[in-house]
Design an enzyme around this catalytic site. Sequence first.
Site, PDB file in Angstrom:
ATOM      1  N   HIS A 185      24.487  -5.247 -36.421  1.00 17.60           N
ATOM      2  CA  HIS A 185      23.080  -5.606 -36.577  1.00 17.60           C
ATOM      3  C   HIS A 185      22.158  -4.497 -36.182  1.00 17.60           C
ATOM      4  O   HIS A 185      20.950  -4.573 -36.817  1.00 17.60           O
ATOM      5  CB  HIS A 185      22.817  -7.059 -36.013  1.00 17.60           C
ATOM      6  CG  HIS A 185      23.509  -8.183 -36.775  1.00 17.60           C
ATOM      7  ND1 HIS A 185      23.402  -9.369 -36.305  1.00 17.60           N
ATOM      8  CD2 HIS A 185      24.253  -7.930 -37.817  1.00 17.60           C
ATOM      9  CE1 HIS A 185      23.763 -10.226 -37.239  1.00 17.60           C
ATOM     10  NE2 HIS A 185      24.632  -9.364 -37.911  1.00 17.60           N
ATOM     11  N   ASP A 232      26.146   6.913 -13.370  1.00 22.99           N
ATOM     12  CA  ASP A 232      25.516   7.218 -11.857  1.00 22.99           C
ATOM     13  C   ASP A 232      26.826   6.747 -11.057  1.00 22.99           C
ATOM     14  O   ASP A 232      27.884   6.333 -11.361  1.00 22.99           O
ATOM     15  CB  ASP A 232      24.227   6.726 -11.669  1.00 22.99           C
ATOM     16  CG  ASP A 232      24.454   5.171 -11.466  1.00 22.99           C
ATOM     17  OD1 ASP A 232      25.504   4.363 -11.760  1.00 22.99           O
ATOM     18  OD2 ASP A 232      23.268   4.519 -11.175  1.00 22.99           O
TER      19      ASP A 232
HETATM   20  C1  RB5 Z   1      22.480   2.006  -8.168  1.00 20.22           C
HETATM   21  O1  RB5 Z   1      22.746   1.464  -6.903  1.00 20.22           O
HETATM   22  C2  RB5 Z   1      22.162   1.110  -9.206  1.00 20.22           C
HETATM   23  O2  RB5 Z   1      20.889   0.818  -8.957  1.00 20.22           O
HETATM   24  C3  RB5 Z   1      22.483   1.682 -10.453  1.00 20.22           C
HETATM   25  O3  RB5 Z   1      23.651   1.845 -10.742  1.00 20.22           O
HETATM   26  C4  RB5 Z   1      22.196   0.632 -11.641  1.00 20.22           C
HETATM   27  O4  RB5 Z   1      22.693  -0.551 -11.395  1.00 20.22           O
HETATM   28  C5  RB5 Z   1      20.863   0.749 -11.776  1.00 20.22           C
HETATM   29  O5  RB5 Z   1      20.384  -0.056 -13.051  1.00 20.22           O
END
Ligand code: RB5
Length: 149
Positions: free
Chosen positions: A97, A7
């Site tokens: 593991h 992301d």
């Molecule tokens: C995005 O801001 C963040 O929430 C995402 O990259 C991640 O860390 C979520 O677990």
Amino acid sequence: MIALACDQGGFELMGVVRAHLDSKNILYKDFGTFSPDSCHYPEIAVPAAKAIVSGECDKGIFICGTGIGMSIAANKVPGIRAALCTNEYMADMARAHNDANVLALGGRVLKSDCAIAIVDTFLKTAFSGQDRHIHRVGLLNAADRSNEE
Ligand code: RB5
């Protein structure tokens, strides 16, 4: 074939990982995200995870800001054993593991050189094949099957 998923929180580090895989001629299928704009990590993790379960990809490297969201999302897909690793020892154990098939990393947690060392350890380490670990991974697979019923 390595499934890549990130992301916006993992976008920058994924660029480093992609360049590293290119330098080693390691093939990957990139499931995005393809820009630093905000997106929703489950929408990227789940298709990438399904590509591993289907056999299209062998393993995955999933990156978000902390690695937490990506690891949670990946582990929702039956057959996925995603391991959030912050050092090489964890990556070694995750393969030896747990027979982990997804490495989750935190793009806002790790420095690039540390992340690359973790990636290399994850990709080069085989499952130990020891009886007790075969049994334990089998129990995980059985839990997946029981959740599908
Ligand atoms: C995005 O801001 C963040 O929430 C995402 O990259 C991640 O860390 C979520 O677990």
